[in-house]
Design an enzyme around this catalytic site. Structure first.
Site, PDB file in Angstrom:
ATOM      1  N   GLU A  51       0.475  -0.912  -0.116  1.00 51.68           N
ATOM      2  CA  GLU A  51      -0.166   0.289  -0.110  1.00 51.68           C
ATOM      3  C   GLU A  51       0.808   1.412  -0.072  1.00 51.68           C
ATOM      4  OE1 GLU A  51      -0.420  -2.172   2.032  1.00 51.68           O
ATOM      5  OE2 GLU A  51      -2.860  -3.013   1.467  1.00 51.68           O
ATOM      6  N   PHE A 113     -11.372  -7.089  14.025  1.00 52.46           N
ATOM      7  CA  PHE A 113      -9.815  -8.189  13.049  1.00 52.46           C
ATOM      8  C   PHE A 113      -9.707  -6.933  12.022  1.00 52.46           C
ATOM      9  CE2 PHE A 113      -8.509 -10.585   9.173  1.00 52.46           C
ATOM     10  CZ  PHE A 113      -7.767 -10.738   9.818  1.00 52.46           C
ATOM     11  N   GLN A 114      -8.630  -6.665  11.898  1.00 44.34           N
ATOM     12  CA  GLN A 114      -7.947  -5.421  11.431  1.00 44.34           C
ATOM     13  C   GLN A 114      -9.139  -4.629  11.232  1.00 44.34           C
ATOM     14  OE1 GLN A 114      -7.989  -7.330   6.975  1.00 44.34           O
ATOM     15  NE2 GLN A 114      -5.423  -8.233   7.252  1.00 44.34           N
ATOM     16  N   LYS A 163     -17.246  -0.745   6.071  1.00 47.72           N
ATOM     17  CA  LYS A 163     -17.993  -2.123   5.367  1.00 47.72           C
ATOM     18  C   LYS A 163     -19.539  -1.960   5.473  1.00 47.72           C
ATOM     19  CE  LYS A 163     -17.101  -7.505   4.196  1.00 47.72           C
ATOM     20  NZ  LYS A 163     -16.567  -6.710   3.147  1.00 47.72           N
ATOM     21  N   MET A 466      24.224  10.038   2.996  1.00 48.76           N
ATOM     22  CA  MET A 466      24.231  11.576   3.205  1.00 48.76           C
ATOM     23  C   MET A 466      24.093  10.994   4.657  1.00 48.76           C
ATOM     24  SD  MET A 466      23.388  14.199   2.896  1.00 48.76           S
ATOM     25  CE  MET A 466      22.342  14.474   1.233  1.00 48.76           C
TER      26      MET A 466
END
Lengths: 557, 168
Positions: A51, A113-114, A163, A466
């Site tokens: 993602e 969940f999630q 959802k 760097m």
């Protein structure tokens, strides 16, 4: 006609002119993905490997086009994986809309969940965010999000959709694409006062940033520079606004800015700051910054005015419109003494120019310059290679230098390059380092499966350059965890992903490799070995002033 | 360092207070009091902020507030042209020997006795925030059991309303 929430999301995106979205499916966003499947003739979805890559791609798309980039992810880890991408867009004022799924409303707050509180997490890194509580407000919420993302100082907006809202049915009526909210200009009396200040100045300097791109004010700014006979310099976000070879353009400001540009701003008696921040990377010690100059600052974001430095004239307004109102009040003048000073700064700067032979960063990027078209998007990651690209690459058109400025996100490059390539259809160049590239290289899979014309140039020094530079300068050469010494074979790697590449260690081989890369249809990787002890110079030490500039290696001693 | 009183009209929506306080926290604004309540119209909630800092920081605070889409109007209230009050409940342990002294001090501050037992008393005091601090200081010589304060609320004097000023 009644549609499901998921269909309304996709239909509203299409209605807003969105033709491509980036994302990754998952449990709580399945309904939206089902809609994307059914409406795939009207809207394209680019599947990333992670993602974060999708978020950077939406960002790169937005930077390359000025349109709102859209990213879609599922709940929980899908949403949290967006965070770095959203923060990157926020710090660089990039218009983006992120849509996340969440667990059904009745399960919110139970650590389901999630389930994750993504609106809470992204509160400080979005312009605004929404948790959609009913399907009736869904379409208008998306419209409002687009409008917010593109209005004023652009930025990311997140919409979290449970959802059950995606499943619920509601009447949907298409609407016109939203326009940015009304643009304002600074007040006339303030504009007049600022013009008086410019007219009275002997050594005006124009310092500009990404706001010139956002407001499309390039023409007005160049007219101002001509009228008042002023040199120009920019923050990194302002690169590509003005062609690199423009006679009035002295280059980038700041920690690794061009000598003439930094010196000119330091010696100016009037700094005209246009759509730019006075970031710590630019001003160094703020107590000693441009103490003899009157600062005129024009910005759409009122909170940037007098935020870090004391300003003589703070003008809040759209840059283009405000400059249009300012221009009639500024007097046309030749400032030949000042131009003579500028010539001297340029000559001094030229003395410090790197004239070494061999595979130096400058020579590598000079070769690359020969392959760039006016419209080639150039994307970077973060670190030494980024600063070298900013210093040495030649830009012609706005929106063609794409780099993470404010957040400094290593791993930004490949995702952003994918977004820029999708947006423009142009051959797109990613200049990266071995450290940054390794952070998100799984997006090679995306680039290969979409057959995107990417030229990936890794400036490979085997170290976190760097970090190493700072350790050399400020930590007595204790190279703590900055030596990568990875055994990764990047050519074998890109082959494993299904594309071609080659490893080079001299300029002749690099030239051939670039020939191959720019001829290739899909992604092509060049792993170019450079020395681990190259420095980015000049360097204004953190918290220092223009008098402390390190111009060549060994200066620091 | 000065103290500023800032009134903020926000959209009366779930989570708005969190957005405002989250912004104060991450930008390290020094907030000494914050109250929120519904207003005379259902669309708006009103937040009253007491902020300690320099003029430039106050400007920054106001600019940052305006960047929140839920913020509709911000107005600085000057101490002279506004009425600012806070309510405090203070519970004191009260032995017979000090009872009269404490009640005398309470009268001095216009405090109201809202609960009284053999061993304790709860005083209600309404005043501006600094006066409440003074009451607490004065009561420290006795045994303070509990303190609870509402935070400052503030309205401008006269018939003008903040919504009228917003709409001008």
């Amino acid at each position: 006609m009644k549609l499901s929430g998921a269909d309304i999301i996709v239909k509203t995106l299409i209605e807003q002119g969105c033709d491509v979205v980036f994302g990754y499916p998952g449990g709580q966003i399945l309904d939206v993905y089902d809609s994307l499947y059914r409406f795939s003739g009207e809207i394209r979805h680019i599947l990333s490997a992670h993602e974060q890559g999708a978020a950077h791609a939406a960002d790169g798309y937005a930077r390359a086009t000025g349109r709102v980039g859209v990213v879609i992810a599922t709940s929980g880890p899908g949403a949290t994986n967006l965070v770095t991408g959203i923060a990157t867009a926020y710090l660089d004022s990039v218009p983006m809309v992120a849509i996340t799924g969440n667990v059904m409303t009745s399960q919110i707050g139970y650590d389901s969940f999630q389930e994750i509180d993504i609106t809470g997490i992204t509160l400080p890194i979005t312009k605004h965010n929404y948790f959609v509580g009913s399907v009736e407000e869904l379409a208008d919420t998306i419209r409002e999000a687009f409008q917010l993302a593109m209005s004023g100082r652009p930025g990311p907006v997140l919409i979290d959709v449970p959802k059950d809202i995606q499943k619920a049915l509601c009447e949907y009526t298409p609407q016109e694409a939203v326009c940015p909210l009304e643009k304002r200009t600074a007040k006339d009396v303030r504009i007049q006062a600022a013009a008086d200040c410019i007219n009275a100045s002997k050594r005006p300097f124009i310092y500009f940033g990404g706001g010139v791109i956002a407001s499309d004010a390039r023409q007005e700014m160049l007219e101002l520079a001509e009228t008042i006979d002023a040199p120009m310099g920019c923050s990194m976000m302002g690169l590509s606004v003005v062609p690199t070879n423009h006679p009035r353009f002295l280059g980038m400001q700041g920690m690794h800015g061009h000598y003439a540009s930094s010196t000119a701003m330091h010696n100016a008696d009037c700094i005209i700051a246009l759509g730019v921040r006075f970031n710590d990377r630019v001003i160094g010690d703020k107590e000693k910054f441009a103490v003899n100059a009157n600062i005129i600052h024009i910005d759409i974001d009122g909170s940037e005015l007098s935020k870090t430095v004391m300003e003589a004239h703070s003008l809040r307004g759209d840059l283009k419109l405000t400059l249009q109102k300012l221009l009639p009040f500024v007097e046309e003048k030749n400032r030949s003494d000042w131009q003579a000073d500028i010539e001297r700064f340029k000559q001094e700067g030229a003395l410090y120019a790197d004239s070494r032979q061999g595979v130096t960063p400058k020579n590598v990027l000079s070769l690359l310059n020969g392959y760039l078209q006016d419209n080639t998007p150039i994307v970077t990651d973060v670190g030494q290679h980024q600063m070298w690209a900013a210093q040495y690459l030649r830009f012609k058109n706005s929106r063609r230098f794409i780099s993470s400025g404010g957040l400094g996100t290593m791993g930004f490059g490949i995702g952003a390059a994918i977004g820029a390539a999708v947006a423009t259809g142009e051959k797109t160049v990613l200049v990266t380092g071995d450290g940054s590239f390794a952070m998100t290289l799984q997006e090679l899979a995306t680039a290969v499966s979409c057959r995107l014309p990417l030229v990936i140039l890794i400036m490979n020094n085997g170290v976190l350059g760097m970090v190493r530079q700072w350790q050399t300068l400020f930590f007595d050469k204790r190279y703590s965890n900055s030596v990568l010494d990875k055994k990764t074979d990047n050519v074998a790697l890109i082959r494993a992903f299904g594309a071609e590449g080659e490893k080079v260690s001299d300029l002749e081989a690099l030239q051939k490799a670039l020939d191959n890369a720019f001829r290739a249809e899909g992604p092509y990787l060049i792993d170019c070995a450079i020395s681990q002890d190259e420095f980015v110079l000049p360097m204004l030490p953190p918290g220092g002033t223009v008098d402390d500039i390190i111009v060549k290696a060994g200066d620091e001693a | 360092m000065n103290r500023y009183t800032v009134a903020v009209l926000v959209r009366n929506q779930f989570g708005v207070l969190n957005r405002v306080t989250s912004m104060f926290r991450r930008r390290q604004f020094n907030i000494s009091s914050l109250t929120v309540s519904e207003t005379e119209v259902p669309e708006y909630s009103r937040i009253t902020v007491l902020f300690d800092g320099a003029e430039m920081q106050k400007q920054q605070l106001i600019s940052q507030l305006y960047k929140l889409p839920d913020v509709c109007f911000v107005r600085e209230l000057s101490p002279k042209a506004s009425v600012s009050l806070e309510l405090m409940l203070i519970k004191l342990e009260l032995s017979q020997s000090v009872r009269d002294t404490v009640l005398a001090i309470a009268r001095e501050f216009d405090a109201k006795v809202v609960d009284s037992t053999e061993a304790s008393v709860i005083l209600q005091v309404t005043a501006d925030s600094r006066q409440l601090d003074a009451v607490i200081d004065r009561m420290r010589e006795f045994s303070i059991l509990e303190i609870c304060r509402t935070g400052c609320v503030s309205l401008e004097k006269g018939s003008t309303t903040i919504r009228e000023i917003m709409n001008q």
